[in-house]
Design a protein around this motif. Structure first.
Motif, PDB file in Angstrom:
ATOM      1  N   ASP A 145       0.802  -1.183   0.079  1.00 22.57           N
ATOM      2  CA  ASP A 145      -0.027   0.038   0.054  1.00 22.57           C
ATOM      3  C   ASP A 145       0.972   1.223   0.061  1.00 22.57           C
ATOM      4  OD1 ASP A 145      -1.909   1.961   0.083  1.00 22.57           O
ATOM      5  OD2 ASP A 145      -2.869   1.220   2.082  1.00 22.57           O
ATOM      6  N   PRO A 146       1.053   1.898  -0.894  1.00 21.04           N
ATOM      7  CA  PRO A 146       1.875   3.193  -1.293  1.00 21.04           C
ATOM      8  C   PRO A 146       1.112   4.327  -0.446  1.00 21.04           C
ATOM      9  CG  PRO A 146       0.557   3.028  -3.159  1.00 21.04           C
ATOM     10  CD  PRO A 146       0.123   1.587  -2.327  1.00 21.04           C
ATOM     11  N   TYR A 147      -0.091   4.068   0.155  1.00 23.32           N
ATOM     12  CA  TYR A 147      -0.867   5.271   1.011  1.00 23.32           C
ATOM     13  C   TYR A 147      -0.537   5.074   2.564  1.00 23.32           C
ATOM     14  CZ  TYR A 147      -3.216   7.019  -3.159  1.00 23.32           C
ATOM     15  OH  TYR A 147      -3.102   7.626  -4.332  1.00 23.32           O
ATOM     16  N   ALA A 148       0.094   3.940   2.880  1.00 27.24           N
ATOM     17  CA  ALA A 148       0.301   3.734   4.365  1.00 27.24           C
ATOM     18  C   ALA A 148       1.542   4.422   4.555  1.00 27.24           C
ATOM     19  CB  ALA A 148       0.450   2.155   4.586  1.00 27.24           C
ATOM     20  N   ASN A 149       1.517   4.741   5.937  1.00 28.09           N
ATOM     21  CA  ASN A 149       2.773   5.237   6.621  1.00 28.09           C
ATOM     22  C   ASN A 149       3.555   4.443   7.529  1.00 28.09           C
ATOM     23  OD1 ASN A 149       0.542   5.603   8.491  1.00 28.09           O
ATOM     24  ND2 ASN A 149       1.620   7.009   9.727  1.00 28.09           N
ATOM     25  N   ALA A 150       2.727   3.453   8.037  1.00 25.81           N
ATOM     26  CA  ALA A 150       3.475   2.275   8.965  1.00 25.81           C
ATOM     27  C   ALA A 150       3.026   1.139   8.584  1.00 25.81           C
ATOM     28  CB  ALA A 150       3.209   2.767  10.304  1.00 25.81           C
ATOM     29  N   PHE A 151       3.769   0.056   8.936  1.00 26.46           N
ATOM     30  CA  PHE A 151       3.679  -1.380   8.403  1.00 26.46           C
ATOM     31  C   PHE A 151       4.104  -2.077   9.593  1.00 26.46           C
ATOM     32  CE2 PHE A 151       4.092   0.662   4.559  1.00 26.46           C
ATOM     33  CZ  PHE A 151       3.296   0.060   3.766  1.00 26.46           C
ATOM     34  N   MET A 152       3.406  -3.188  10.187  1.00 27.04           N
ATOM     35  CA  MET A 152       3.507  -4.129  11.185  1.00 27.04           C
ATOM     36  C   MET A 152       4.925  -4.778  11.002  1.00 27.04           C
ATOM     37  SD  MET A 152       1.027  -3.259  12.755  1.00 27.04           S
ATOM     38  CE  MET A 152       1.648  -4.269  14.441  1.00 27.04           C
ATOM     39  N   ALA A 153       5.816  -4.870  12.029  1.00 29.47           N
ATOM     40  CA  ALA A 153       6.961  -5.807  11.803  1.00 29.47           C
ATOM     41  C   ALA A 153       6.553  -7.072  11.306  1.00 29.47           C
ATOM     42  CB  ALA A 153       7.600  -5.790  13.155  1.00 29.47           C
ATOM     43  N   ASP A 154       5.377  -7.861  11.981  1.00 25.71           N
ATOM     44  CA  ASP A 154       5.159  -8.767  11.328  1.00 25.71           C
ATOM     45  C   ASP A 154       3.971  -8.547  10.440  1.00 25.71           C
ATOM     46  OD1 ASP A 154       3.893 -11.333  10.879  1.00 25.71           O
ATOM     47  OD2 ASP A 154       3.670 -11.902  13.011  1.00 25.71           O
ATOM     48  N   LEU A 155       4.316  -8.625   8.987  1.00 22.35           N
ATOM     49  CA  LEU A 155       3.278  -8.405   8.048  1.00 22.35           C
ATOM     50  C   LEU A 155       1.817  -9.160   8.263  1.00 22.35           C
ATOM     51  CD1 LEU A 155       5.451  -7.515   4.954  1.00 22.35           C
ATOM     52  CD2 LEU A 155       4.250  -6.078   6.754  1.00 22.35           C
ATOM     53  N   SER A 156       1.855 -10.131   8.794  1.00 25.99           N
ATOM     54  CA  SER A 156       0.668 -11.124   9.031  1.00 25.99           C
ATOM     55  C   SER A 156      -0.151 -10.764  10.406  1.00 25.99           C
ATOM     56  CB  SER A 156       0.895 -12.647   9.304  1.00 25.99           C
ATOM     57  OG  SER A 156       1.932 -12.900  10.232  1.00 25.99           O
ATOM     58  N   ALA A 157       0.380  -9.714  11.109  1.00 23.81           N
ATOM     59  CA  ALA A 157       0.014  -9.198  12.497  1.00 23.81           C
ATOM     60  C   ALA A 157      -1.283  -8.172  12.174  1.00 23.81           C
ATOM     61  CB  ALA A 157       0.961  -8.613  13.277  1.00 23.81           C
ATOM     62  N   PRO A 158      -2.121  -8.191  13.106  1.00 23.50           N
ATOM     63  CA  PRO A 158      -3.140  -7.157  12.727  1.00 23.50           C
ATOM     64  C   PRO A 158      -2.580  -5.562  13.050  1.00 23.50           C
ATOM     65  CG  PRO A 158      -3.403  -8.245  14.959  1.00 23.50           C
ATOM     66  CD  PRO A 158      -2.306  -8.838  14.470  1.00 23.50           C
ATOM     67  N   GLY A 173      -1.045  -6.248   6.864  1.00 25.43           N
ATOM     68  CA  GLY A 173       0.279  -5.830   7.014  1.00 25.43           C
ATOM     69  C   GLY A 173       0.441  -4.435   7.520  1.00 25.43           C
ATOM     70  N   VAL A 174      -0.649  -3.273   7.228  1.00 27.07           N
ATOM     71  CA  VAL A 174      -0.553  -1.993   7.200  1.00 27.07           C
ATOM     72  C   VAL A 174      -0.770  -1.904   8.698  1.00 27.07           C
ATOM     73  CG1 VAL A 174      -1.383   0.086   6.917  1.00 27.07           C
ATOM     74  CG2 VAL A 174      -1.166  -1.384   4.928  1.00 27.07           C
ATOM     75  N   GLY A 175       0.196  -1.225   9.454  1.00 31.58           N
ATOM     76  CA  GLY A 175       0.099  -0.597  10.799  1.00 31.58           C
ATOM     77  C   GLY A 175      -0.884   0.656  11.045  1.00 31.58           C
ATOM     78  N   GLU A 176      -0.793   1.691  10.260  1.00 33.67           N
ATOM     79  CA  GLU A 176      -1.610   2.967  10.021  1.00 33.67           C
ATOM     80  C   GLU A 176      -1.710   3.283   8.594  1.00 33.67           C
ATOM     81  OE1 GLU A 176      -1.890   6.438  13.101  1.00 33.67           O
ATOM     82  OE2 GLU A 176       0.071   6.658  11.907  1.00 33.67           O
ATOM     83  N   ARG A 177      -2.620   3.998   8.184  1.00 33.32           N
ATOM     84  CA  ARG A 177      -2.789   4.408   6.648  1.00 33.32           C
ATOM     85  C   ARG A 177      -3.051   5.750   6.573  1.00 33.32           C
ATOM     86  NH1 ARG A 177      -6.415   4.028   2.180  1.00 33.32           N
ATOM     87  NH2 ARG A 177      -5.295   3.128   0.395  1.00 33.32           N
ATOM     88  N   LYS A 178      -1.929   6.505   7.051  1.00 39.01           N
ATOM     89  CA  LYS A 178      -2.044   7.914   6.871  1.00 39.01           C
ATOM     90  C   LYS A 178      -1.112   8.157   5.775  1.00 39.01           C
ATOM     91  CE  LYS A 178      -3.123   9.673  11.500  1.00 39.01           C
ATOM     92  NZ  LYS A 178      -2.626  10.093  12.833  1.00 39.01           N
ATOM     93  N   TYR A 179      -1.714   8.778   4.812  1.00 33.68           N
ATOM     94  CA  TYR A 179      -0.817   8.995   3.674  1.00 33.68           C
ATOM     95  C   TYR A 179       0.057  10.233   3.572  1.00 33.68           C
ATOM     96  CZ  TYR A 179       0.352  11.282  -1.099  1.00 33.68           C
ATOM     97  OH  TYR A 179       0.787  11.890  -1.919  1.00 33.68           O
ATOM     98  N   GLU A 180       1.295  10.170   3.661  1.00 31.21           N
ATOM     99  CA  GLU A 180       2.290  11.307   3.969  1.00 31.21           C
ATOM    100  C   GLU A 180       3.182  11.353   2.751  1.00 31.21           C
ATOM    101  OE1 GLU A 180       1.611  10.291   8.747  1.00 31.21           O
ATOM    102  OE2 GLU A 180       3.716  10.035   7.713  1.00 31.21           O
ATOM    103  N   LEU A 181       3.167  12.350   2.016  1.00 34.17           N
ATOM    104  CA  LEU A 181       4.188  12.298   0.714  1.00 34.17           C
ATOM    105  C   LEU A 181       5.592  11.999   1.301  1.00 34.17           C
ATOM    106  CD1 LEU A 181       4.844  13.100  -2.081  1.00 34.17           C
ATOM    107  CD2 LEU A 181       4.665  15.375  -1.520  1.00 34.17           C
TER     108      LEU A 181
END
Length: 476
Positions: A145-158, A173-181
């Motif tokens: 996801d190019p719009y996510a700012n953070a991803f879980m260390a374990d991409l299978s985690a919630p 796999g996305v931790g938070e989806r705040k789009y930041e250029l």
């Protein structure tokens, strides 16, 4: 049981646990003995590099002040000591880098945290492999996801707990989806720096190439010439900067060629979504990507697209992002292309203050005027008190100085007086903990946020190393 609903609430809670102390609103109290080594025991460190250890020894010898020397020894290796996890994926290096007190990888923070180790990678194959793993992991994340700012260390985690109810298109796999250029720019900066320092092109395979195509395509979509595009984000929160207005698409912009950013590098929502320091950073990043696409990938289509976009954004910045003040023209912090603008700066990087550090300041005189503005009370997020002076931001709030701003002030200064003053303020800001923090109260450094903030620690180490090489007399 209280539910943690936002990142900033979580940081308060985690900070208290890490300190083993009670946590007042927005602040933490701690006072370990000053000038004491805070590194984990060698067997407890996440990663050890012979080149880094030798660099620590050599640099510390050039720091006359023993407290500063110990701070450097604590802070420079903090990312490697505490936040990295290396492994393999599909036969290649795979490295996650958490921010410190959250088990997730921010594209921005991870890139910045390992950046100071690049000059040492050429002579340490294990370190070079670790950094290759970061580049490869970031490509995987961007493709999720190019719009996510953070991803879980374990991409299978919630996802992170405060993100689970967000109204947006969450991906696994996305931790938070705040789009930041800037989250699209930092992986390019890291990749380009890795290439220049090591000459190694192994990370730049078909997957990385695909991720870079997606990065450029996403930037083009977020010029919003054909409408708002697919990204939207809403969060139920009493904090206005946690969500985007206009049904989650952000405040409207005039499509003049600049690139929209929903959120700032602080993870706070933009007011006017053409975030100027991030657009300037994008120009630099796109030109670096164009060089890599041409010389490494032999993909002149990508190189030409990146160069054309960089030129368009640079021209739009000159037309729409420079504003007059009584002291002369300066860069705005945010604009909308309609004439709306915000005159301020935030401590998080990219910032206006940090433009030369990111090689993103095309006009030195314009930067000098902007710098004078943002490092003054004309900037609503500049604070001065008995404990120091510096820039903060809405993320932590009024009267809270971010050491990151003081570090960047020193890194971008050519004045012995400014550098010395910043270093002494940073030394005092630790409140005897042996580390940098996210922020501290302008009149009391013992009131701070985030006891474990690896980006600030490593950035401080980078700055001290630079001064030890170029101006060691300022460290006495």
């Amino acid at each position: 049981m209280r539910t943690i609903s936002t990142r900033r609430q979580a940081l308060k809670s985690i900070g208290a646990a890490a300190l083993g102390a009670s946590l007042a609103p927005r602040t933490a109290i701690a006072a370990p003995a000053p000038n004491l080594s805070q590194r984990p025991a060698p067997g407890d460190r996440r990663f050890s590099s012979a080149a880094v250890e030798q660099f620590l020894t050599d640099t510390a010898r050039r720091i006359p002040d023993p407290v500063l020397a110990q701070l450097f020894l604590n802070c420079f290796p903090n990312t490697l000591d505490t936040t990295v996890q290396s492994g393999t994926f599909e036969g290649h290096p795979d490295t996650t880098v958490i921010t410190g007190d959250i088990a997730a990888m921010w594209l921005r923070d991870a890139s910045a945290q390992v950046w100071p180790y690049l000059p040492l990678a050429a002579r340490d194959p294990a370190l070079r492999s670790l950094l290759e793993g970061v580049i490869r992991r970031q490509a995987r994340c961007l493709l999720i996801d190019p719009y996510a700012n953070a991803f879980m260390a374990d991409l299978s985690a919630p996802a992170l707990t405060w993100s689970t109810q967000d109204k947006t298109d969450m991906k696994q796999g996305v931790g938070e989806r705040k789009y930041e250029l800037d989250s699209l720019c930092y992986p390019i900066r890291l990749a380009h720096g890795f290439w220049k320092h090591t000459g190694d092109t192994r990370p730049f395979d078909a997957q990385w190439q695909k991720a870079m195509h997606l990065v450029v395509d996403t930037m083009v979509v977020q010029q919003r010439k054909e409408g708002p595009g697919p990204y939207h984000f809403q969060r139920a929160s009493p904090i206005s900067t946690e969500t985007l207005p206009a049904d989650g698409f952000g405040n409207p912009v005039n499509p003049v060629g600049l690139i929209f950013s929903g959120f700032r590098p602080s993870d706070d929502a933009c007011i006017f979504p053409f975030l100027v320091p991030s657009n300037l950073f994008a120009v630099t990043s796109l030109r670096h990507l164009a060089a890599m696409a041409h010389e490494i990938l032999h993909d002149d289509g990508l190189a030409n697209q990146a160069n054309a976009l960089a030129t368009e954004v640079a021209q739009a910045l000159q037309k729409y992002a420079i504003v007059p003040t009584p002291q002369g023209s300066i860069w705005a912090y945010e604009v909308d292309g309609f004439g709306g603008r915000v005159l301020m700066d935030d401590a998080n990087v990219p910032s206006l203050l940090a433009l030369p550090y990111l090689e993103s300041s095309p006009d030195p005189a314009l930067y000098a005027r902007t710098r004078a503005f943002v490092w003054s009370t004309a900037n609503p997020w500049f604070f001065r008190g008995s404990a120091g002076e510096g820039i903060g931001g809405p993320h932590v709030g009024k009267d809270m100085i971010w050491p990151m701003s003081q570090i960047i002030y020193a890194l971008t200064s050519t004045s012995d007086r400014e550098i010395r003053s910043a270093i002494q303020a940073l030394k005092a800001s630790t409140a005897g903990t042996g580390f940098m923090h996210e922020s501290y109260f302008r009149n009391d450094p013992a009131r701070f946020t985030r006891a474990w903030f690896a980006w600030a620690n490593t950035l401080f180490g980078e700055m001290i190393a630079k001064v030890a090489t170029t101006r060691p007399q300022l460290l006495g």
